[in-house]
Scaffold this motif. Structure first.
Motif, PDB file in Angstrom:
ATOM      1  N   TYR A  46       0.855  -1.186   0.000  1.00 32.19           N
ATOM      2  CA  TYR A  46       0.000   0.000   0.000  1.00 32.19           C
ATOM      3  C   TYR A  46       0.891   1.236   0.000  1.00 32.19           C
ATOM      4  O   TYR A  46       1.875   1.282   0.745  1.00 32.19           O
ATOM      5  CB  TYR A  46      -0.892   0.013   1.249  1.00 32.19           C
ATOM      6  N   PRO A  47       0.560   2.245  -0.805  1.00 37.70           N
ATOM      7  CA  PRO A  47       1.367   3.468  -0.801  1.00 37.70           C
ATOM      8  C   PRO A  47       1.299   4.197   0.540  1.00 37.70           C
ATOM      9  O   PRO A  47       2.188   4.955   0.887  1.00 37.70           O
ATOM     10  CB  PRO A  47       0.785   4.306  -1.932  1.00 37.70           C
ATOM     11  N   PHE A  48       0.229   3.960   1.287  1.00 37.39           N
ATOM     12  CA  PHE A  48       0.055   4.493   2.642  1.00 37.39           C
ATOM     13  C   PHE A  48      -0.740   3.462   3.421  1.00 37.39           C
ATOM     14  O   PHE A  48      -1.494   2.682   2.841  1.00 37.39           O
ATOM     15  CB  PHE A  48      -0.678   5.844   2.626  1.00 37.39           C
ATOM     16  N   ALA A  49      -0.559   3.433   4.720  1.00 36.27           N
ATOM     17  CA  ALA A  49      -1.257   2.438   5.554  1.00 36.27           C
ATOM     18  C   ALA A  49      -2.754   2.735   5.563  1.00 36.27           C
ATOM     19  O   ALA A  49      -3.163   3.830   5.941  1.00 36.27           O
ATOM     20  CB  ALA A  49      -0.703   2.466   6.964  1.00 36.27           C
ATOM     21  N   PRO A  50      -3.587   1.773   5.135  1.00 35.08           N
ATOM     22  CA  PRO A  50      -5.036   2.004   5.160  1.00 35.08           C
ATOM     23  C   PRO A  50      -5.553   2.053   6.595  1.00 35.08           C
ATOM     24  O   PRO A  50      -5.011   1.387   7.480  1.00 35.08           O
ATOM     25  CB  PRO A  50      -5.612   0.808   4.403  1.00 35.08           C
ATOM     26  N   LEU A  51      -6.579   2.835   6.824  1.00 31.56           N
ATOM     27  CA  LEU A  51      -7.182   2.941   8.149  1.00 31.56           C
ATOM     28  C   LEU A  51      -8.208   1.841   8.406  1.00 31.56           C
ATOM     29  O   LEU A  51      -8.500   1.534   9.552  1.00 31.56           O
ATOM     30  CB  LEU A  51      -7.843   4.305   8.332  1.00 31.56           C
ATOM     31  N   ALA A  52      -8.762   1.257   7.347  1.00 36.53           N
ATOM     32  CA  ALA A  52      -9.769   0.202   7.499  1.00 36.53           C
ATOM     33  C   ALA A  52      -9.126  -1.046   8.089  1.00 36.53           C
ATOM     34  O   ALA A  52      -7.988  -1.394   7.769  1.00 36.53           O
ATOM     35  CB  ALA A  52     -10.393  -0.127   6.150  1.00 36.53           C
ATOM     36  N   MET A  53      -9.858  -1.707   8.952  1.00 42.95           N
ATOM     37  CA  MET A  53      -9.412  -2.969   9.543  1.00 42.95           C
ATOM     38  C   MET A  53      -9.650  -4.085   8.524  1.00 42.95           C
ATOM     39  O   MET A  53     -10.756  -4.240   8.020  1.00 42.95           O
ATOM     40  CB  MET A  53     -10.198  -3.255  10.815  1.00 42.95           C
ATOM     41  N   ILE A  54      -8.600  -4.839   8.221  1.00 40.45           N
ATOM     42  CA  ILE A  54      -8.729  -5.975   7.309  1.00 40.45           C
ATOM     43  C   ILE A  54      -8.031  -7.178   7.921  1.00 40.45           C
ATOM     44  O   ILE A  54      -7.105  -7.040   8.721  1.00 40.45           O
ATOM     45  CB  ILE A  54      -8.154  -5.671   5.905  1.00 40.45           C
ATOM     46  N   GLU A  55      -8.495  -8.361   7.543  1.00 38.87           N
ATOM     47  CA  GLU A  55      -7.896  -9.609   7.997  1.00 38.87           C
ATOM     48  C   GLU A  55      -6.622  -9.882   7.190  1.00 38.87           C
ATOM     49  O   GLU A  55      -6.382  -9.264   6.146  1.00 38.87           O
ATOM     50  CB  GLU A  55      -8.885 -10.766   7.822  1.00 38.87           C
ATOM     51  N   VAL A  56      -5.845 -10.832   7.625  1.00 38.59           N
ATOM     52  CA  VAL A  56      -4.581 -11.170   6.968  1.00 38.59           C
ATOM     53  C   VAL A  56      -4.791 -11.556   5.508  1.00 38.59           C
ATOM     54  O   VAL A  56      -3.994 -11.211   4.641  1.00 38.59           O
ATOM     55  CB  VAL A  56      -3.865 -12.312   7.728  1.00 38.59           C
ATOM     56  N   ASN A  57      -5.872 -12.257   5.204  1.00 35.00           N
ATOM     57  CA  ASN A  57      -6.106 -12.727   3.834  1.00 35.00           C
ATOM     58  C   ASN A  57      -6.972 -11.768   3.016  1.00 35.00           C
ATOM     59  O   ASN A  57      -7.444 -12.128   1.949  1.00 35.00           O
ATOM     60  CB  ASN A  57      -6.739 -14.116   3.849  1.00 35.00           C
ATOM     61  N   GLU A  58      -7.178 -10.550   3.486  1.00 36.99           N
ATOM     62  CA  GLU A  58      -7.985  -9.574   2.766  1.00 36.99           C
ATOM     63  C   GLU A  58      -7.106  -8.438   2.241  1.00 36.99           C
ATOM     64  O   GLU A  58      -6.072  -8.119   2.828  1.00 36.99           O
ATOM     65  CB  GLU A  58      -9.062  -8.978   3.674  1.00 36.99           C
ATOM     66  N   ILE A  59      -7.549  -7.840   1.136  1.00 42.16           N
ATOM     67  CA  ILE A  59      -6.882  -6.665   0.594  1.00 42.16           C
ATOM     68  C   ILE A  59      -7.931  -5.622   0.244  1.00 42.16           C
ATOM     69  O   ILE A  59      -9.115  -5.938   0.082  1.00 42.16           O
ATOM     70  CB  ILE A  59      -6.025  -6.993  -0.645  1.00 42.16           C
TER      71      ILE A  59
END
Length: 88
Positions: free
Chosen positions: A55-68
């Motif tokens: 990611y060019p910047f850290a997303p704020l949304a919470m995602i699981e290890v296997n999600e993008i």
């Protein structure tokens, strides 16, 4: 060139095209709102990829290890995803 494989089809991303835009261009049903990694509504499951996803910047949304987050992740090579909608 980046190849995207889903259960529906395989396609390539155009230069500077986000994964989300490529999915929408090819008729995949993907929820989205912010397009910047804040809401997480576009999340999809990553099955596998030939290169690391970043990611060019850290997303704020919470995602699981296997999600993008296809709105803001950067993909290269070949990626296999499960584009079916993930319940929030």
């Amino acid at each position: 060139m980046t190849w995207v494989m889903t259960s529906k089809m395989q396609f390539y991303l155009h230069e500077d095209e986000s994964l989300l835009d490529g999915l929408l261009r090819t008729g995949h049903e993907v929820n989205y709102q912010c397009r910047e990694g804040y809401c997480g509504s576009c999340r999809v499951r990553k099955v596998s990829s030939s290169h690391p996803i970043d990611y060019p910047f850290a997303p704020l949304a919470m995602i699981e290890v296997n999600e993008i987050l296809p709105c803001c992740c950067r993909v290269q090579g070949v990626i296999y995803i499960d584009h079916e909608l993930i319940p929030e």
